[in-house]
Design a protein around this motif. Sequence first.
Motif, PDB file in Angstrom:
ATOM      1  N   ASP A 306      65.491  28.148 -43.316  1.00  0.00           N
ATOM      2  CA  ASP A 306      64.414  29.130 -43.260  1.00  0.00           C
ATOM      3  C   ASP A 306      63.076  28.437 -43.509  1.00  0.00           C
ATOM      4  O   ASP A 306      62.931  27.668 -44.480  1.00  0.00           O
ATOM      5  CB  ASP A 306      64.659  30.208 -44.316  1.00  0.00           C
ATOM      6  CG  ASP A 306      63.535  31.210 -44.416  1.00  0.00           C
ATOM      7  OD1 ASP A 306      63.528  32.176 -43.628  1.00  0.00           O
ATOM      8  OD2 ASP A 306      62.648  31.021 -45.288  1.00  0.00           O
ATOM      9  N   GLY A 509      57.469  30.517 -38.057  1.00  0.00           N
ATOM     10  CA  GLY A 509      58.780  29.882 -38.115  1.00  0.00           C
ATOM     11  C   GLY A 509      58.754  28.395 -37.841  1.00  0.00           C
ATOM     12  O   GLY A 509      59.798  27.750 -37.867  1.00  0.00           O
ATOM     13  N   GLY A 526      62.947  28.799 -36.121  1.00  0.00           N
ATOM     14  CA  GLY A 526      63.302  30.009 -35.395  1.00  0.00           C
ATOM     15  C   GLY A 526      64.286  29.745 -34.270  1.00  0.00           C
ATOM     16  O   GLY A 526      64.720  28.606 -34.033  1.00  0.00           O
TER      17      GLY A 526
END
Length: 560
Positions: A306, A509, A526
């Motif tokens: 993440d 992202g 992402g």
Amino acid sequence: MTTVAPSPHARVLSDAPDWWRQAVVYQVYPRSFADTNGDGLGDIPGITSRVPYLAELGVDAVWLSPFYPSDLADGGYDVADYRDVDPRLGTLADMDELIAQLHAHGIRVVVDIVPNHTSDKHAWFQEALEAGRGSAARERYIFREGTGPDGAEPPTDWVSVFGGAGWERVADGQWYFHNFDVSQPDLNWANPEVRADFVKTLRFWSDRGVDGFRIDVAHMLTKDLTEPLPSRAELEAMPIDGTHPLLDRDDVHEVYAEWRAVFNEYDPPRTAVAEAWVHPSRVPLYASAESLGQSFNFDLLEADFDAGQFRRIVADNLALAAESGSSTTWVLSNHDVVRHATRYGLPDAERGADGRPTLKHGNEWLLSGGRTPALDAERGERRARAAALFVLGLPGSAYLYQGEELGLHEVADIPDAERQDPTFFRSPGVDMGRDGCRVPLPWAASDAAFGFGAGGAHLPQPEWFARYAVDLQDQDPASTLALYRRALGLRHELQADEELSWVDAGSEGVVAFERPGGWVVVTNFGESAAPLPDGEILVSSRELDGGALPGETTVWLRRS
């Protein structure tokens, strides 16, 4: 004695005292690396035989998990003699040869020191059992009288880290404390004899050429066992701020100050890194130049793939390193956690209010034998490659765990009868333990035990290990092994100072940073493609398509 031919990848051993600050350190779990005598256990000559492989990989140092005499009640972390080699793994002469070969290839050597406890087979503990109550031998450990009728109940209701009671009764009725397995009695670090003996051990290995030490559970040595002892509930309610009776006490740094004086007797000074699971505000105490000098940063072991989590972790840990004057460390996998290629292929961890995983990440999957939740192995490997390039681009030390350079996954479906980890046996049905990341490595796809050794492997290797074998990846320029070799070679070429500046990547992202000399690292966390910044592409974690940066991909660029 194993003879190793000179490798064309050998480098000159650096004599710089700060060699460790940005070193790439490769963790070897000796019993699962390479076996030369066919007994199913990896051994010291096996490691020596693979030194050219480590040199070609491009690592700066090798960290050896315990190789000492041991009953293997806890994978070698139950040490029976700190100044010898387990005869099943080799001899001191074999160890000397391994150190010499690693040094000849420009690779430094770090060994594990396990100071919180010994094995119950250690000569000291056997002497303590024989000597009885009130003896000097028992003062080296933590013995107490029991409670209840005839002292038949343990001194407290404390529990072991591995599950079950934290006290064990001996034949004469006293009880000893063990934070871990019953075969690992805790030492009494208030005893001067204990302190002196570990100084002797540090000098023993330093004199043999060992360059540094990884200190197991460095935050657990010293304890305040003043009567009356608190209950488990009282312990759990106490703050862990330097005054807790069992954890992260301020006085542990008196021990490490003495060790630091020993390390500094050598040229270059011996290094040390703390395995200290402590509050971030306490990390600089272990990483300071007056203490061990460096401390592990385990945040990435608990992070999802993440962007926000990775960027926060990097910023926080670089700040902590600056506070102590040390360099930080980056770890994606080790011998205690589910391999990150698997973690990244599972659903994100469920998290509590503090952002920490509420359960050991991947344990639910392990409990199911690898059936649920569904593992997206390809996605896990794709993310693992991207995370590796991200980490290897950061300032600080990078610690690699054997097999991650092959893209290995966790082995989930080990039969109960073949498991070895005490965590599994002491907490049945709750924690599957750590055997799945300790399965012996695959070196050759078509050989017995995949080239690990002629006598099989001490933990069962699944058939799918064949496609990750070193000999297959050697022939594939797009393999994970080839990616690691390329990245580590570039890292040496670029030789950037310990500086990092964040770069606005212009896409949600996507995280980007720049190192000195125009070296830019860009990671798309992402799923959708994002614009790729301008620059010469040095290496990419997956094939690029035109000017786009695919999802779950890292690229290293060089700006002109």
